[in-house]
Design a protein around this motif. Structure first.
Motif, PDB file in Angstrom:
ATOM      1  N   ILE A   8     112.882 -72.394 -52.526  1.00 40.10           N
ATOM      2  CA  ILE A   8     112.110 -71.641 -51.541  1.00 40.10           C
ATOM      3  C   ILE A   8     110.769 -72.350 -51.335  1.00 40.10           C
ATOM      4  O   ILE A   8     110.487 -73.340 -52.006  1.00 40.10           O
ATOM      5  N   GLY A   9     109.964 -71.834 -50.437  1.00 36.27           N
ATOM      6  CA  GLY A   9     108.666 -72.449 -50.188  1.00 36.27           C
ATOM      7  C   GLY A   9     108.275 -72.267 -48.741  1.00 36.27           C
ATOM      8  O   GLY A   9     109.097 -71.857 -47.912  1.00 36.27           O
ATOM      9  N   ARG A  15     110.696 -78.918 -48.914  1.00 42.05           N
ATOM     10  CA  ARG A  15     111.866 -78.344 -49.591  1.00 42.05           C
ATOM     11  C   ARG A  15     113.110 -79.217 -49.439  1.00 42.05           C
ATOM     12  O   ARG A  15     113.826 -79.478 -50.402  1.00 42.05           O
ATOM     13  N   SER A  75     111.783 -69.714 -44.184  1.00 44.39           N
ATOM     14  CA  SER A  75     110.708 -69.407 -45.111  1.00 44.39           C
ATOM     15  C   SER A  75     110.947 -68.040 -45.719  1.00 44.39           C
ATOM     16  O   SER A  75     111.443 -67.129 -45.075  1.00 44.39           O
ATOM     17  N   ASN A 101     110.102 -73.061 -56.348  1.00 43.69           N
ATOM     18  CA  ASN A 101     109.177 -72.880 -55.233  1.00 43.69           C
ATOM     19  C   ASN A 101     108.467 -74.202 -54.972  1.00 43.69           C
ATOM     20  O   ASN A 101     107.714 -74.689 -55.807  1.00 43.69           O
ATOM     21  N   MET A 127     103.506 -67.217 -52.510  1.00 41.49           N
ATOM     22  CA  MET A 127     104.951 -67.121 -52.691  1.00 41.49           C
ATOM     23  C   MET A 127     105.298 -66.152 -53.811  1.00 41.49           C
ATOM     24  O   MET A 127     106.257 -65.391 -53.685  1.00 41.49           O
ATOM     25  N   SER A 128     104.504 -66.128 -54.878  1.00 44.66           N
ATOM     26  CA  SER A 128     104.768 -65.173 -55.958  1.00 44.66           C
ATOM     27  C   SER A 128     104.648 -63.753 -55.427  1.00 44.66           C
ATOM     28  O   SER A 128     105.442 -62.875 -55.784  1.00 44.66           O
ATOM     29  N   LEU A 205     111.137 -69.022 -62.670  1.00 49.74           N
ATOM     30  CA  LEU A 205     110.564 -69.680 -61.496  1.00 49.74           C
ATOM     31  C   LEU A 205     109.961 -71.023 -61.883  1.00 49.74           C
ATOM     32  O   LEU A 205     109.114 -71.099 -62.766  1.00 49.74           O
ATOM     33  N   VAL A 207     107.803 -73.953 -60.295  1.00 47.23           N
ATOM     34  CA  VAL A 207     107.001 -74.331 -59.138  1.00 47.23           C
ATOM     35  C   VAL A 207     106.964 -75.858 -59.085  1.00 47.23           C
ATOM     36  O   VAL A 207     106.581 -76.501 -60.059  1.00 47.23           O
TER      37      VAL A 207
END
Ligand code: GTP
Ligand code: MG
Length: 367
Positions: A8-9, A15, A75, A101, A127-128, A205, A207
């Motif tokens: 995701i991102g 991505r 997104s 992410n 994003m979090s 997650l 990052v």
């Protein structure tokens, strides 16, 4: 068992570039990844132990662990409100074991930033929060339905609903304080009760800070700084140059090694991502040796032997008798199974045995 990651991102964060780097893919990054057109790729997890085992055991086939990556495309921003495609996106994301992410660190004025400016910390937090909002929306919807169902429920059912309502209320209150589900203090029973919701903040997650080539010399300090701010249980930051990693996967082995040395990259970005994901997910690998095949399997550390056998085949879990186990190191020291057997290093383990990283196992079962 296949491990699946959802990428995701924010738009244009890199991505698809990271997806290509991870899977050796060649999806055109000049094109935007469109909603509903996710890219899916599988990559084999390199494990040098498999090669050593192949030399010792001479199997006909060697099978590494495979990991799938899904470049979701659209997104994730606004996921919570979006009913239409969001539903599809959400169901895609719900299935994955962990999230990656991608946040943009590379600076390139030709590529506009979706948020108007470069700010890694802001983008990680954004994003979090999106993940928190998405989980809150799921809880709200469920609480609404419980409310309706309770009206017509019998006494026994009412109790179940009330219990769920209470648990969801507790999780919601913590989410409202920005505490992801993975950090909430839930009992094993509560964790089981909510497993169907597949809360996004409950997933590990990773990052990925996507840096530019010119930022490579700062990679360690950047990663340390970002981790000091954003690392939490089952969440950490890795900085890598997606574009360079992608280009490296497109070279032949020899040229790639020369380039790696040139850029002082000791471990490939792909290997690091896989290693860290393994850690975040609490996974270890064991090796099965049967039917002329050596194969690596991922399991959670401490998995009981029958459950590990069940990863290979459900019959093997149901009909589990015992496991013949030798550690990778012992086998390598002995150089052959027969020699290990002579030295008494091949152990017979029962149902309560907990699989260790590097165990070489033959399961005995009866169906
Ligand atoms: N200069 C530079 N450009 C990069 C880097 N990584 C990615 N890009 C470029 O940034 C653009 C977006 O990269 P993608 O990988 O397509 O990003 P994405 O998040 O998949 O973007 P969309 O799907 O279009 O939202 C492409 O033009 C890439 O070539 C980098 O490290 N440096
Ligand atoms: Mg893309």
């Amino acid at each position: 068992m296949n491990i699946e990651f959802g990428i995701i991102g924010l738009p244009q964060s890199g991505r698809t570039t990271i997806f290509n780097a991870l899977t050796g893919g060649s999806v055109d990054t000049a094109k935007h990844t469109r909603e509903g057109a996710a890219h899916i790729g599988v990559t084999r997890v390199s494990d040098p132990r498999l090669e050593v085992l192949t030399d010792i055991l001479h199997p006909e086939k060697t099978v590494p662990v495979s990991v799938s990556y899904v470049d979701i495309g659209a997104s994730v921003k606004g996921l919570a409100e979006d009913k239409g495609i969001g539903g599809q996106l959400l169901s895609q994301l719900s299935r994955v074991d962990a999230l990656i992410n991608v946040v943009r660190v590379f600076d390139d004025e030709r590529i506009p930033h979706s948020e108007g400016s470069l700010d890694v910390d802001r983008d990680i937090t954004t994003m979090s929060l999106e993940l928190v909002f998405s989980d809150l929306a799921i809880i709200e919807r469920r609480l609404g339905r419980i409310e309706v169902s309770m009206k017509a429920a019998k006494q026994a059912e009412r109790q179940t609903y009330l219990h769920e309502q209470e648990l969801l209320g507790k999780i919601k209150a913590s989410l409202e304080k920005d505490i992801p589900v993975r950090e909430q203090d839930l009992t094993p029973e509560e964790t089981r009760m909510i497993s169907n919701f597949q809360f996004l903040t409950g997933k590990p997650l990773l990052v990925v800070a996507n840096i530019g080539e010119e930022q490579l010399s700062d990679v360690v300090s950047l990663e340390d700084r970002l981790n000091s701010v954003h690392a939490r249980p089952q969440c950490c930051v890795i900085a890598l140059c997606g574009k360079l990693e992608m280009e490296l996967t497109q070279l032949d082995d020899e040229t790639r090694e020369t380039w790696r040395a040139e850029f002082d990259l000791t471990e490939s970005g792909l290997d690091r991502v896989v290693r860290l994901s393994y850690e975040l997910l609490g996974l270890v690998s064991f090796f099965s040796i049967a039917s002329n095949e050596v194969r690596a399997w991922p399991v959670r550390a401490g998995t009981e032997a029958p459950v590990a056998a069940g990863k290979i085949h459900t019959d093997m879990e149901r009909g589990f008798i015992r496991a013949e186990v030798i550690s990778y190191d012992d086998l390598v020291r002995c150089g052959a199974i027969a020699e290990a057997r002579r030295k008494g290093l091949l152990r017979m383990e029962g149902k309560s045995y907990r699989v260790q990283d590097g165990d070489v196992i033959t399961f005995l079962f009866n169906v």
